[in-house]
Design an enzyme around this catalytic site. Structure first.
Site, PDB file in Angstrom:
ATOM      1  N   LEU A 102      -6.473  17.051 -21.296  1.00  0.00           N
ATOM      2  CA  LEU A 102      -5.776  16.736 -22.544  1.00  0.00           C
ATOM      3  C   LEU A 102      -6.159  15.343 -23.043  1.00  0.00           C
ATOM      4  O   LEU A 102      -6.402  15.142 -24.243  1.00  0.00           O
ATOM      5  CB  LEU A 102      -4.264  16.824 -22.332  1.00  0.00           C
ATOM      6  CG  LEU A 102      -3.403  16.566 -23.574  1.00  0.00           C
ATOM      7  CD1 LEU A 102      -3.754  17.523 -24.715  1.00  0.00           C
ATOM      8  CD2 LEU A 102      -1.922  16.696 -23.224  1.00  0.00           C
ATOM      9  N   GLU A 103      -6.241  14.383 -22.133  1.00  0.00           N
ATOM     10  CA  GLU A 103      -6.603  13.023 -22.524  1.00  0.00           C
ATOM     11  C   GLU A 103      -8.020  12.969 -23.079  1.00  0.00           C
ATOM     12  O   GLU A 103      -8.319  12.190 -23.986  1.00  0.00           O
ATOM     13  CB  GLU A 103      -6.473  12.086 -21.318  1.00  0.00           C
ATOM     14  CG  GLU A 103      -6.887  10.639 -21.589  1.00  0.00           C
ATOM     15  CD  GLU A 103      -6.153  10.007 -22.764  1.00  0.00           C
ATOM     16  OE1 GLU A 103      -6.739   9.123 -23.419  1.00  0.00           O
ATOM     17  OE2 GLU A 103      -4.991  10.380 -23.032  1.00  0.00           O
ATOM     18  N   PHE A 104      -8.901  13.812 -22.560  1.00  0.00           N
ATOM     19  CA  PHE A 104     -10.283  13.874 -23.051  1.00  0.00           C
ATOM     20  C   PHE A 104     -10.301  14.162 -24.553  1.00  0.00           C
ATOM     21  O   PHE A 104     -10.979  13.472 -25.327  1.00  0.00           O
ATOM     22  CB  PHE A 104     -11.059  14.951 -22.298  1.00  0.00           C
ATOM     23  CG  PHE A 104     -12.439  15.192 -22.823  1.00  0.00           C
ATOM     24  CD1 PHE A 104     -13.522  14.489 -22.308  1.00  0.00           C
ATOM     25  CD2 PHE A 104     -12.678  16.119 -23.838  1.00  0.00           C
ATOM     26  CE1 PHE A 104     -14.800  14.694 -22.809  1.00  0.00           C
ATOM     27  CE2 PHE A 104     -13.953  16.336 -24.334  1.00  0.00           C
ATOM     28  CZ  PHE A 104     -15.020  15.621 -23.814  1.00  0.00           C
ATOM     29  N   SER A 134      -8.593  11.353 -26.623  1.00  0.00           N
ATOM     30  CA  SER A 134      -9.412  10.140 -26.739  1.00  0.00           C
ATOM     31  C   SER A 134     -10.554  10.330 -27.724  1.00  0.00           C
ATOM     32  O   SER A 134     -10.996   9.367 -28.361  1.00  0.00           O
ATOM     33  CB  SER A 134      -9.965   9.740 -25.368  1.00  0.00           C
ATOM     34  OG  SER A 134     -10.890  10.715 -24.886  1.00  0.00           O
TER      35      SER A 134
END
Length: 837
Positions: free
Chosen positions: A373-375, A378
């Site tokens: 999810l952070e990928f 970002s």
């Protein structure tokens, strides 16, 4: 009855013994599920297993177990099935659609999902992308059996917490080519001598697919059906972890990530991926391999800089791609400096890493979901901070080339919008990092030695004239390319037709018409003429088809043109007079009939199978033109009079003098020889032509500076040109450049062939510009002393014939739509070139 029972007991005992070498720690197994050995009739590692038997075994598992289902995601060029075995608990499989929906929430930047205990991690265990690296497909059978049949508590726990997608053979065509070879030369007893035929596969070997493409370079380029099928599958599921199993030289050991440092100065993949996650998983692999006494190494040789590997593409999709390299037995048993290496041993290491991957992924499930999810979040954040808000490019006259580029964007799920005069690709989107991959170029690098290419800005592959923009007006989303560039249907004429040659598919149309025995001419000068669709200006190379000059009647001709237009979607125009409004008339001597090429391609030992396959693929799949593939071993008895064009790609041509003279004499008789890269150097070295290579004079008084021995490989490696993009000046009036409208285009160079511009003022078709660098690593010495003074394409006479020499590869990996036309023009128009003295 007693005798039959004894046989069954012996078989079971033998099978358990064979199985125990691989998975003695994960008993018990469900006796109702057949093991690979029981199904195949031989122990894993005793023979190489054909792909159809691999598929049949997985189908059997899906039939007898509620833990598995089998789906087909594509077919190879040769028609073999590409399959995926999905394995989990029966409950997870029954609920797979719901689990999938929850999983995909983690690929949406706007999501705020959190991993829950009931959400399994999605793992793609992928094997055998290089066909002659066979241990992994055998390991796939063992892995599938383990997760379908084992009732060991550890395995049951993994199944509850994971959905496994087992892709047993990514390259079935190459695998079966190698399997046939290895089994055909297998001795009984086994022969471990490295010089035995079993360990020295014949050209083109099984590494590549049907057209001799390396599929482990095709994830980004998506040329072949194997890759396109897998990409469509991938973007349906977005697995958290993906494996990529390979083999390497027999004298090595075993490799797992972390890789060598990424060569990019500022890698677009998150640092957490190539440092934290790789090191986390490495601890698991080290412990597992230690437990079975296997040696290994990390952080050397291999790098993930190029984004088109099976182990790097997942890194740009929020997953973790993992590379494994096993020392190859190159057959069933081979002697090495470290003793004998056996096929079962290589399989066991791959199998061990397969099970360990699942263990590591399950035990770090929450971390992997948070990372995924952070990928994507970002990516959006980076896009918002960037001054570049979109990349724009115009439609232009070559619409089928643009269409092919759009197809590349869409298969990677990159959002594209159509505007009034072209297209925009917004940077603020989930696939932000793939947008970077397609458009960004670089000239500064952390490293100087690459396992593969150092440049891959795909927009340059397609000769897209694009620009980065800070603001843009949104357009209409592009989703379907079927009717994106409609052309006006051709009208019937009793006088002549003209076909615009600026379009990429115009060469395919030319071939189509020539196959139907229609005479087609090429315009060596532009002209403007009245057509049924209004006045139109036609560029160099436009195809002219007079009606009265044909052997076929006008209705046959018109129908053929309609068929060609329907097939290739190229603009065509009817004209009723040969009198031009501007430029040459249709009866001018500058409009010359095109001779139908009868082409041949040299193949065999010493020849680059990659480059040969690229030529074969281009003509087969885009031009639909046959080309005769001539094995070098047969040259002495080949009748060259059947051909008028011969292609020689890179290679080590160790031809005897008689054969060399035979080819040279054939060229001198008025035929065309096309040479690519190292073959061009070979021609010059043979002194067939008066051309030269670019050289610099070295001062014999120079004293060699002593350097540390440990740095030798790096220092020598950086002098090679592993793959970079440069700009050339093109003579657009030259037949080899017909169809091009810009005088400067990108070319791809992955060799150290430096052609000196011809002394003949009309023979240099393309020369590198004064400031040629576009993308990729090159040393200052190579750039200034070799590249800048050199030519990319030159032509030289041999008697009544000619040699068209390419310094670069215009067909690289089937993807260089921007330079394919140069090669195809050489093929179809090369005989039209007259070189003034």
């Amino acid at each position: 009855m007693l005798k039959k029972l004894l046989v069954v007991v012996l078989l079971c005992t033998s099978t358990l013994s064979a199985q125990d070498y691989f998975y003695k720690k994960i008993h018990p197994f469900n006796s109702e599920i057949p093991s690979p050995e029981a199904f195949l009739g031989y122990g894993i590692g005793e023979h190489h297993t054909r792909h159809d038997l691999i598929v049949a075994y997985l189908q059997k598992l899906a039939e007898v177990s509620d833990r598995a289902t089998l789906t087909e995601y594509g077919k190879t060029h040769e028609g073999r099935k590409l399959v995926m075995l999905t394995v989990s608990t029966p409950e997870n499989l029954q609920n797979i659609d719901v689990l999938k929906e929850k999983h995909l929430e983690f690929t949406k930047p706007e999501s705020n999902s959190k991993a829950t205990p009931d959400l399994p991690i999605f793992i793609n265990l992928a094997y055998n992308v290089h066909g002659n690296e066979p241990s992994s497909s055998e390991a796939a059978l063992l892995t599938a059996y383990t997760f379908v049949a084992s009732n060991n508590p550890e395995i049951i726990n993994y199944l509850k917490n994971a959905v496994l997608f087992i892709d047993p053979t990514i390259n079935p065509d190459g695998r079966d080519r190698h399997t046939q070879y290895a089994n055909a030369y297998q001795g009984n007893p086994l022969v471990a001598d490295p010089q035995d035929a079993e360990h020295n596969e014949y050209w083109p070997r099984g590494r590549t697919n049907h057209y001799w493409f390396d599929l482990n370079r095709d994830w980004l380029l998506a040329i072949n059906p194997e890759s396109r099928g897998k990409l469509n599958w991938y973007h349906e599921w977005y697995p958290n972890v993906v494996t990529d199993f390979h083999e390497m030289g027999s004298q090595s050991s075993y490799f797992f990530e972390p890789m060598k440092d990424n060569g990019s100065l500022d890698p677009i993949m998150p640092k957490k991926n190539y440092e934290d996650l790789n090191n986390l998983f490495a601890g698991y692999y080290a412990k597992s391999l230690d437990s079975i006494g296997s040696l290994y190494f990390t952080k050397e040789v291999f790098d993930g800089t190029y984004p088109g590997y099976g182990s790097s593409y997942p890194d740009l999709q929020g997953g973790l791609g993992l590379l494994f390299e096993q020392a190859s037995s190159r057959g069933h048993k081979q002697t090495t400096a470290f003793g004998e290496i056996t096929f079962p041993f290589t399989i066991r290491n791959q199998y061990t890493s397969s099970i360990t991957t699942v263990k590591a992924a399950v035990e770090n499930k929450e971390l992997m979901y948070d990372y995924q999810l952070e990928f994507f979040k970002s990516g959006i954040a980076k896009a918002e901070k960037s001054k570049i808000k979109a990349y724009s490019f115009k439609t232009g006259t070559d619409k089928n080339r643009i269409k092919a580029f759009l197809d590349k964007l869409l298969i990677h799920r990159i959002k594209v919008e159509q505007t009034e005069d072209g297209f925009v690709v917004p940077t603020k989107q989930a696939q932000y990092r793939m947008v970077q991959t397609m458009f960004e170029t670089y000239d500064k690098y952390r490293d100087s030695v690459y396992y593969d290419a150092s440049a891959w800005s795909v927009a340059n592959f397609f000769n897209i004239d694009y620009k980065a923009i800070g603001t843009y007006k949104p357009g209409k989303p592009v989703s379907d390319l079927k009717n994106i560039f409609p052309v006006a249907p051709i009208s019937q004429s009793n006088y002549a037709y003209v076909i615009d040659y600026d379009d990429y598919n115009a060469v395919a149309v030319l071939n189509f018409l020539q196959q139907k025995e229609i005479t087609v001419s090429s315009a060596f000068k532009p002209f403007t003429i009245a057509t049924a669709n209004g006045n139109k200006t036609f560029n160099y190379g436009s195809l002219v088809i007079p009606v009265a000059a044909q052997k076929k009647d006008s209705n046959y001709l018109y129908k053929a043109l309609q068929q060609a237009q329907e097939e290739y979607n190229v603009p065509m125009y009817a004209v009723n007079s040969g009198f031009s409004l501007k430029g040459v008339d249709l009866g001018s001597g500058y409009i010359s009939p095109i001779k139908k090429p009868k082409a041949a391609l040299l193949i065999g030992d010493g020849v680059s199978s990659y480059e040969a396959g690229e030529v074969w693929h281009l003509l087969d799949t885009r031009v639909h033109m046959p080309i005769s593939k001539l094995p070098i071993r047969n040259l002495a008895r080949i009748d060259f009079s059947k051909y008028n064009v011969l292609v020689m790609v890179s290679g080590r041509y160790q031809l005897d003098q008689k054969t060399t003279e035979k080819i040279k004499s054939w060229v001198a008789q008025g035929n065309t020889l096309i040479t690519i890269a190292n073959a061009s150097k070979w021609i010059i070295d043979q002194k067939w032509v008066k051309e030269e290579l670019t050289k610099i004079e070295k001062d014999t008084a120079d004293i060699t500076i002593r350097k540390p021995y440990v740095d030798a490989r790096e220092n020598l490696g950086k002098n090679s040109v592993g793959g970079a993009i440069f700009k050339v000046d093109l003579d657009t009036t030259h037949p080899i450049a017909f169809g091009y409208t810009n005088e400067q285009i990108p070319v791809y160079k992955n060799n150290s062939v430096w052609l000196k511009p011809s002394k003949n003022a009309y023979a240099t078709v393309a020369k590198y510009t004064k400031d040629p660098h576009i993308d990729g690593f090159i040393t200052e010495e190579n750039l200034n002393n070799f590249l800048k003074p050199s030519a990319s394409i030159i032509i030289s006479k041999i008697g009544g014939g000619k040699v068209i020499m390419f310094a670069d590869n215009p067909n690289f990996r089937g993807s260089w739509y921007g330079t394919n036309r140069l090669f195809l023009n050489a093929l179809f128009l090369g005989n039209q070139v007259n070189i003034p003295e």
